[in-house]
Design an enzyme around this catalytic site. Structure first.
Site, PDB file in Angstrom:
ATOM      1  N   CYS A 104       0.848  -1.199   0.000  1.00  0.00           N
ATOM      2  CA  CYS A 104       0.000   0.000   0.000  1.00  0.00           C
ATOM      3  C   CYS A 104       0.886   1.252   0.000  1.00  0.00           C
ATOM      4  O   CYS A 104       2.010   1.227   0.496  1.00  0.00           O
ATOM      5  CB  CYS A 104      -0.892  -0.012   1.241  1.00  0.00           C
ATOM      6  SG  CYS A 104      -1.959   1.431   1.421  1.00  0.00           S
ATOM      7  N   SER A 162       0.568   3.915   1.758  1.00  0.00           N
ATOM      8  CA  SER A 162       0.806   4.520   3.083  1.00  0.00           C
ATOM      9  C   SER A 162       2.192   4.142   3.619  1.00  0.00           C
ATOM     10  O   SER A 162       2.880   4.981   4.201  1.00  0.00           O
ATOM     11  CB  SER A 162      -0.265   4.068   4.083  1.00  0.00           C
ATOM     12  OG  SER A 162      -1.528   4.530   3.677  1.00  0.00           O
ATOM     13  N   HIS A 221       4.739   6.226   1.871  1.00  0.00           N
ATOM     14  CA  HIS A 221       4.850   7.587   2.414  1.00  0.00           C
ATOM     15  C   HIS A 221       5.907   7.613   3.531  1.00  0.00           C
ATOM     16  O   HIS A 221       6.673   8.563   3.660  1.00  0.00           O
ATOM     17  CB  HIS A 221       3.513   8.063   2.988  1.00  0.00           C
ATOM     18  CG  HIS A 221       2.439   8.316   1.960  1.00  0.00           C
ATOM     19  ND1 HIS A 221       2.681   8.893   0.739  1.00  0.00           N
ATOM     20  CD2 HIS A 221       1.102   8.081   1.990  1.00  0.00           C
ATOM     21  CE1 HIS A 221       1.544   8.997   0.070  1.00  0.00           C
ATOM     22  NE2 HIS A 221       0.568   8.506   0.800  1.00  0.00           N
ATOM     23  N   HIS A 275       0.782  -2.701   6.895  1.00  0.00           N
ATOM     24  CA  HIS A 275      -0.453  -2.516   7.682  1.00  0.00           C
ATOM     25  C   HIS A 275      -1.648  -3.160   6.993  1.00  0.00           C
ATOM     26  O   HIS A 275      -2.765  -3.019   7.469  1.00  0.00           O
ATOM     27  CB  HIS A 275      -0.708  -1.017   7.872  1.00  0.00           C
ATOM     28  CG  HIS A 275      -0.980  -0.345   6.571  1.00  0.00           C
ATOM     29  ND1 HIS A 275       0.022  -0.027   5.682  1.00  0.00           N
ATOM     30  CD2 HIS A 275      -2.137  -0.013   5.978  1.00  0.00           C
ATOM     31  CE1 HIS A 275      -0.525   0.488   4.596  1.00  0.00           C
ATOM     32  NE2 HIS A 275      -1.829   0.504   4.741  1.00  0.00           N
ATOM     33  N   CYS A 288      -6.928  -3.273   4.358  1.00  0.00           N
ATOM     34  CA  CYS A 288      -6.764  -1.835   4.071  1.00  0.00           C
ATOM     35  C   CYS A 288      -7.539  -1.418   2.845  1.00  0.00           C
ATOM     36  O   CYS A 288      -8.593  -0.815   2.949  1.00  0.00           O
ATOM     37  CB  CYS A 288      -5.304  -1.393   3.958  1.00  0.00           C
ATOM     38  SG  CYS A 288      -5.206   0.390   3.573  1.00  0.00           S
TER      39      CYS A 288
HETATM   40  N1  APR Z   1      -3.865  12.744 -10.586  1.00  0.00           N
HETATM   41  C1  APR Z   1      -4.548  11.567 -10.576  1.00  0.00           C
HETATM   42  N2  APR Z   1      -4.026  10.386 -10.158  1.00  0.00           N
HETATM   43  C2  APR Z   1      -2.748  10.388  -9.749  1.00  0.00           C
HETATM   44  C3  APR Z   1      -1.946  11.569  -9.731  1.00  0.00           C
HETATM   45  C4  APR Z   1      -2.562  12.784 -10.175  1.00  0.00           C
HETATM   46  N3  APR Z   1      -1.903  13.945 -10.198  1.00  0.00           N
HETATM   47  N4  APR Z   1      -0.716  11.248  -9.282  1.00  0.00           N
HETATM   48  C5  APR Z   1      -0.725   9.914  -9.030  1.00  0.00           C
HETATM   49  N5  APR Z   1      -1.942   9.388  -9.307  1.00  0.00           N
HETATM   50  C6  APR Z   1      -2.404   8.002  -9.199  1.00  0.00           C
HETATM   51  C7  APR Z   1      -1.349   6.944  -9.469  1.00  0.00           C
HETATM   52  O1  APR Z   1      -1.130   6.778 -10.857  1.00  0.00           O
HETATM   53  C8  APR Z   1      -1.962   5.710  -8.811  1.00  0.00           C
HETATM   54  O2  APR Z   1      -2.796   4.991  -9.693  1.00  0.00           O
HETATM   55  O3  APR Z   1      -2.813   7.729  -7.871  1.00  0.00           O
HETATM   56  C9  APR Z   1      -2.831   6.312  -7.692  1.00  0.00           C
HETATM   57  C10 APR Z   1      -2.332   5.960  -6.301  1.00  0.00           C
HETATM   58  O4  APR Z   1      -2.439   4.568  -6.161  1.00  0.00           O
HETATM   59  P1  APR Z   1      -1.469   3.675  -5.229  1.00  0.00           P
HETATM   60  O5  APR Z   1      -0.080   4.093  -5.401  1.00  0.00           O
HETATM   61  O6  APR Z   1      -1.870   2.239  -5.431  1.00  0.00           O
HETATM   62  O7  APR Z   1      -1.905   4.162  -3.751  1.00  0.00           O
HETATM   63  P2  APR Z   1      -2.985   3.529  -2.762  1.00  0.00           P
HETATM   64  O8  APR Z   1      -2.357   2.419  -2.016  1.00  0.00           O
HETATM   65  O9  APR Z   1      -4.229   3.296  -3.534  1.00  0.00           O
HETATM   66  O10 APR Z   1      -3.180   4.704  -1.723  1.00  0.00           O
HETATM   67  C11 APR Z   1      -3.765   5.944  -2.115  1.00  0.00           C
HETATM   68  O11 APR Z   1      -4.679   6.411   0.047  1.00  0.00           O
HETATM   69  O12 APR Z   1      -4.511   5.308   2.068  1.00  0.00           O
HETATM   70  C12 APR Z   1      -4.005   6.359   1.284  1.00  0.00           C
HETATM   71  O13 APR Z   1      -1.704   6.553   1.989  1.00  0.00           O
HETATM   72  C13 APR Z   1      -2.557   6.163   0.947  1.00  0.00           C
HETATM   73  O14 APR Z   1      -2.252   8.389   0.165  1.00  0.00           O
HETATM   74  C14 APR Z   1      -2.429   7.045  -0.247  1.00  0.00           C
HETATM   75  C15 APR Z   1      -3.775   6.897  -0.933  1.00  0.00           C
HETATM   76 ZN    ZN Z   2      -3.131   1.054   3.286  1.00  0.00          ZN
END
Ligand code: APR
Ligand code: ZN
Ligand code: ZN
Length: 364
Positions: free
Chosen positions: A38, A40, A43, A59, A164
């Site tokens: 994930c 998070s 980050h 997590h 999650c």
């Molecule tokens: N506009 C739109 N989408 C974007 C942009 C943007 N400017 N920048 C990145 N993305 C997209 C990525 O291409 C990706 O598909 O955001 C998505 C993020 O997905 P993941 O990396 O799989 O993240 P995820 O685990 O889904 O978590 C998303 O939720 O729980 C929180 O901490 C976590 O901040 C994180 C968010």
């Molecule tokens: Zn998560």
């Protein structure tokens, strides 16, 4: 036991042997079965979120109970469980008002178990437990209130994702926003969590579901998970595109599911007058979104956050299990890559890959 330890932000995780003390009262010793990759955790790895170091991250996990500490009644050795990263005390204002996802005791004890101490250490050096789960390891000790039992044959990777991204995403749509049938929805960021907002919106019979993502691959995933339209902000202005697709109004509900000030602004600006903006992603610490206060007032938008899908893990994760088993939500299609614990740094490099829904560690 083997664990992936983060010593310092910006450094790779180190796979090494660490010690895990036995569970104390109200705690459970788990053999980890699956752990999701994930954002998070990323980050923390990148230093965008602050955390006590060193730490074992992870997590989004599931596993099997090995043994239990004194007083544990909810689970017994051999039980298969989903792990919740917001275990709760049961006594604070938020626990008593049915919002255990906001438990004070949990928030006051970051990096440790609920009693403020760690079970993880290496010699005399204490190692912190991320989210009181710390599942990037062969074993974990977690609070009893962080264990949600599932049937003995329920698949461990799917159980981990319910821990999650499924609950966070589907919950944001059905428990927080409570999307009404026929409404228009835009989801900004369609990774593991955002795809679950998309399928939560589909579950609520939304009329239009507009996926917004900078990755064409993630947009294709979103269409498979129920999106009706897709918008790539690297090709077109996402706010203008959402407005165009909603008769010039903007969407009834918008969701921010990446984690940045900029994408919060996009979600805010893409909502219609009177619309609801739900922020799910965690922006880097210190980053702010710029919201036009006049627009907030004169357009009567509602801007709100959703943590852990605004769900109560103990009662709502079994709902996610049920939705999966009855074919109403897809988890299998999210799991695109599996890894060994040793390959965790590669798994985090792969997270932005266009063909990755969710990576899952399945070998420990
Ligand atoms: N506009 C739109 N989408 C974007 C942009 C943007 N400017 N920048 C990145 N993305 C997209 C990525 O291409 C990706 O598909 O955001 C998505 C993020 O997905 P993941 O990396 O799989 O993240 P995820 O685990 O889904 O978590 C998303 O939720 O729980 C929180 O901490 C976590 O901040 C994180 C968010
Ligand atoms: Zn998560
Ligand atoms: Zn509490």
């Amino acid at each position: 036991m083997k664990a992936a330890v983060l010593y310092q932000a910006g450094q790779p995780l180190v796979i090494e042997d660490v010690e895990l003390d036995p569970p104390k009262a109200g705690e459970v010793h788990i053999k980890i079965g699956a752990a999701g990759i994930c954002r998070s955790d990323l980050h923390v790895i990148k230093g965008e979120a602050n955390h006590l170091m060193p730490a074992v991250l992870g997590h989004e996990g599931s596993g099997t109970v090995l043994d239990v500490g004194p007083g544990v009644t909810r689970v017994k050795p051999g039980d298969r469980v989903i792990l919740s990263f917001v275990p709760y005390c049961g006594h604070c204002h938020f626990c008593l008002t049915n919002r255990a996802n906001l438990c004070d005791r949990h928030q006051a004890t970051p990096g440790t178990l609920l009693d403020g101490t760690t079970r993880l250490h290496k010699g005399t050096q204490r190692i912190h437990h991320y989210g009181k789960v710390a599942c990037f390891a062969q074993e974990a000790v977690v609070p009893e209130t962080g264990c949600i039992p599932v049937a003995p044959d329920f698949p461990l990777p799917q159980a981990a994702l319910i821990g999650c991204c499924v609950t966070t995403g589907v919950g944001a749509a059905i428990y927080n926003a409570r999307i009404t049938p026929g409404s228009t929805v835009a989801v900004v960021g369609c990774g593991g969590v955002g795809l679950n907002v998309v399928q939560g919106a589909r579950l609520q019979n939304a009329g239009k579901i507009i996926a917004v993502d900078i990755s064409e691959g993630k947009l294709e995933f979103a269409m498979r998970f129920g999106a009706t339209h897709s918008v790539n902000p690297t090709v077109q202005d996402p706010v203008a595109a959402v407005k165009e697709l909603t008769g010039g109004l903007g969407a009834d509900y918008t969701f921010e599911v990446f984690g940045s000030g900029e994408t919060v602004q996009t979600a805010f600006n893409a909502a219609r007058k009177g619309g609801t903006v739900v922020v799910v992603g965690l922006a880097p610490a210190g980053e702010y979104a710029s919201i036009d206060p006049i627009a907030l007032v004169r357009q009567e938008k509602t801007l709100k956050g959703s943590y852990y899908g605004s769900a109560r893990p103990v009662t709502d994760m079994p709902v996610m299990v049920q939705l999966y088993q009855s074919g109403k939500i897809d988890i299998d299609g999210l799991i695109t890559r599996t890894y060994r614990l040793e390959d965790i740094n590669q798994a985090y490099k792969d997270i932005d890959g266009s063909d990755v829904g969710r990576g899952v560690i399945t070998q420990f």
